[in-house]
Every structure is written in C-alpha cells, then in structure tokens.
Scaffold this motif. Sequence first.
Motif, short mmCIF file in Angstrom:
data_model
loop_
_atom_site.label_atom_id
_atom_site.label_comp_id
_atom_site.label_asym_id
_atom_site.label_seq_id
_atom_site.Cartn_x
_atom_site.Cartn_y
_atom_site.Cartn_z
N VAL A 39 16.87 10.99 19.18
CA VAL A 39 15.50 11.27 19.62
C VAL A 39 15.19 12.74 19.42
O VAL A 39 14.10 13.10 18.96
CB VAL A 39 15.27 10.82 21.08
CG1 VAL A 39 13.90 11.24 21.56
CG2 VAL A 39 15.44 9.31 21.20
N ARG A 40 16.13 13.62 19.76
CA ARG A 40 15.93 15.06 19.55
C ARG A 40 15.57 15.36 18.10
O ARG A 40 14.62 16.10 17.81
CB ARG A 40 17.20 15.82 19.93
CG ARG A 40 17.13 17.33 19.66
CD ARG A 40 18.48 17.96 19.47
NE ARG A 40 19.19 17.41 18.31
CZ ARG A 40 20.47 17.61 18.06
NH1 ARG A 40 21.22 18.31 18.90
NH2 ARG A 40 21.04 17.09 16.99
N ASP A 41 16.34 14.79 17.16
CA ASP A 41 16.09 15.07 15.75
C ASP A 41 14.76 14.48 15.29
O ASP A 41 14.11 15.04 14.41
CB ASP A 41 17.24 14.55 14.89
CG ASP A 41 18.45 15.47 14.95
OD1 ASP A 41 18.42 16.48 15.69
OD2 ASP A 41 19.43 15.18 14.23
N ALA A 42 14.33 13.40 15.91
CA ALA A 42 13.03 12.82 15.56
C ALA A 42 11.90 13.66 16.15
O ALA A 42 10.92 13.97 15.46
CB ALA A 42 12.94 11.38 16.06
N VAL A 43 12.02 14.05 17.42
CA VAL A 43 10.96 14.80 18.10
C VAL A 43 10.83 16.21 17.54
O VAL A 43 9.75 16.65 17.15
CB VAL A 43 11.20 14.87 19.63
CG1 VAL A 43 10.23 15.83 20.29
CG2 VAL A 43 11.09 13.50 20.27
N PHE A 44 11.94 16.94 17.50
CA PHE A 44 11.88 18.36 17.17
C PHE A 44 12.25 18.67 15.72
O PHE A 44 11.94 19.75 15.23
CB PHE A 44 12.79 19.16 18.11
CG PHE A 44 12.40 19.03 19.55
CD1 PHE A 44 11.16 19.45 19.99
CD2 PHE A 44 13.28 18.48 20.46
CE1 PHE A 44 10.80 19.32 21.32
CE2 PHE A 44 12.93 18.35 21.80
CZ PHE A 44 11.69 18.77 22.22
N GLY A 45 12.91 17.75 15.04
CA GLY A 45 13.33 18.00 13.66
C GLY A 45 12.57 17.21 12.62
O GLY A 45 12.78 17.40 11.43
N GLN A 98 7.82 9.87 22.03
CA GLN A 98 7.39 11.26 22.10
C GLN A 98 7.40 11.76 23.54
O GLN A 98 7.63 12.95 23.79
CB GLN A 98 6.00 11.42 21.50
CG GLN A 98 5.98 11.20 20.01
CD GLN A 98 4.57 11.10 19.44
OE1 GLN A 98 3.59 11.02 20.17
NE2 GLN A 98 4.48 11.09 18.13
N ALA A 99 7.21 10.86 24.49
CA ALA A 99 7.18 11.24 25.91
C ALA A 99 8.56 11.67 26.41
O ALA A 99 8.67 12.18 27.53
CB ALA A 99 6.65 10.08 26.75
N LEU A 100 9.60 11.51 25.61
CA LEU A 100 10.93 11.98 25.99
C LEU A 100 11.09 13.49 25.76
O LEU A 100 12.07 14.08 26.23
CB LEU A 100 12.01 11.22 25.22
CG LEU A 100 12.25 9.80 25.70
CD1 LEU A 100 13.03 9.00 24.67
CD2 LEU A 100 13.00 9.82 27.03
N ALA A 101 10.16 14.13 25.07
CA ALA A 101 10.27 15.56 24.76
C ALA A 101 10.49 16.43 26.01
O ALA A 101 11.39 17.28 26.01
CB ALA A 101 9.06 16.05 23.97
N PRO A 102 9.73 16.25 27.09
CA PRO A 102 9.98 17.09 28.27
C PRO A 102 11.39 16.91 28.85
O PRO A 102 12.00 17.88 29.30
CB PRO A 102 8.91 16.64 29.28
CG PRO A 102 7.83 16.06 28.44
CD PRO A 102 8.54 15.43 27.27
N GLY A 132 7.20 30.65 24.37
CA GLY A 132 8.27 29.77 24.79
C GLY A 132 7.77 28.61 25.64
O GLY A 132 6.80 28.73 26.38
N VAL A 133 8.43 27.47 25.50
CA VAL A 133 8.11 26.27 26.27
C VAL A 133 9.25 26.02 27.25
O VAL A 133 10.41 26.10 26.88
CB VAL A 133 7.93 25.05 25.34
CG1 VAL A 133 7.80 23.76 26.13
CG2 VAL A 133 6.73 25.23 24.43
N THR A 134 8.90 25.74 28.50
CA THR A 134 9.89 25.41 29.52
C THR A 134 9.47 24.12 30.20
O THR A 134 8.32 23.69 30.11
CB THR A 134 10.01 26.52 30.58
OG1 THR A 134 8.78 26.62 31.28
CG2 THR A 134 10.39 27.84 29.95
N GLN A 135 10.40 23.51 30.90
CA GLN A 135 10.12 22.33 31.69
C GLN A 135 10.25 22.71 33.15
O GLN A 135 11.27 23.29 33.53
CB GLN A 135 11.09 21.20 31.33
CG GLN A 135 10.83 19.90 32.04
CD GLN A 135 9.44 19.34 31.78
OE1 GLN A 135 8.89 19.46 30.71
NE2 GLN A 135 8.87 18.74 32.78
#
Length: 168
Positions: A39-45, A98-102, A132-135
């Motif tokens: 999921v990380r590679d799909a969302v951010f990569g 996509q909602a898994l990004a946070p 920068g983005v933070t949660q």
Amino acid sequence: MMQVGGYDGDMLGKTYDSQICSIARSLEVVGERWSLLIVRDAVFGGATRFGDFQRRLGIATNILTNRLEGFVEAGIMRRHQYSEQPELYEYLLTEKGQALAPALVALSEWGDRWATDGEPPILYTHATCGAGVTQQTMCSHCGCVEDPTEIRAVIGPGMPPERLPQEA
C-alpha cells in the motif's frame, strides 16, 4: 478496569473473530507481512503494476499475488486491464485504499522516533506547497491531543449488545 473491544492483554491467535475492535478488523485486511509496504508503494510511490511491486519490494510472486487479490476482494484496490495483447493488469487504489495514507504517515512517524537510528529516511511533504506532513490525534472539541494518556477507549454504538458489560 473494563475491557474495551474484547482486548484482555492476551496474544491474538490466527484469527480475530473474538475481537470486537476496529483495529483487529483492520489487521485482518492489512496486517499481514508485506501488506502495508504494498500500500505504501501504491500511495506514495505510484506503483500500480505487479512487476513494479515485485521489483521494489523483492517480495515472492505468490505472496504478492495473494496480497493484491486480497486487496481487490477487500475493495482497497481495483484491478484494471491496461493491455489486451498481452493481457496485462494494473492495481489501482480505491478511495478506501487511499484512506490508509494517514495511518502510513503515523506509522512512519512512530518508526522515525522509536525504530530508526538517526534522521528519518523518508519525509512526507504536501505536494502543493512542499511543507512537511504529519499525522496528529485530534479532539473534535479541544484540538490536538499531545498526551496519549488522555485518550480513552469507550464502548461505541457498534458494540454488539451481547458484548456489553452486564449490570450487577
């Protein structure tokens, strides 16, 4: 102390059927080894193709096939044919995926603090402005909750009646 979500401190078995908890339900979908990295590679990569995931992660093809099929079944990704000859597919994140990004940003922040020696290896930034983005954990009334000991788990409206504490 009242148990919330059926959690009593014991180790979880192979299934989470006895757990009435959204964390347990989430782990049933994305808690297996490799799942969040895909999921990380799909969302951010921007990875979408089987070969992209396989090369980036070095994951065995049978495991990758199982994870991608599971994501399609769970509605986290959808399979889209992008070539007829040869017949090729890509895996596109749905809104649910996509909602898994946070959650990924939060896990990364935890890892930066507790599991990394030195500086963060990856920084998350806002594509529009570069900041920068933070949660953060937010109270709907007070705003940012800095102290995690101020967070309580209470029974919600989705708790099955048979799991509610019995009054004495």
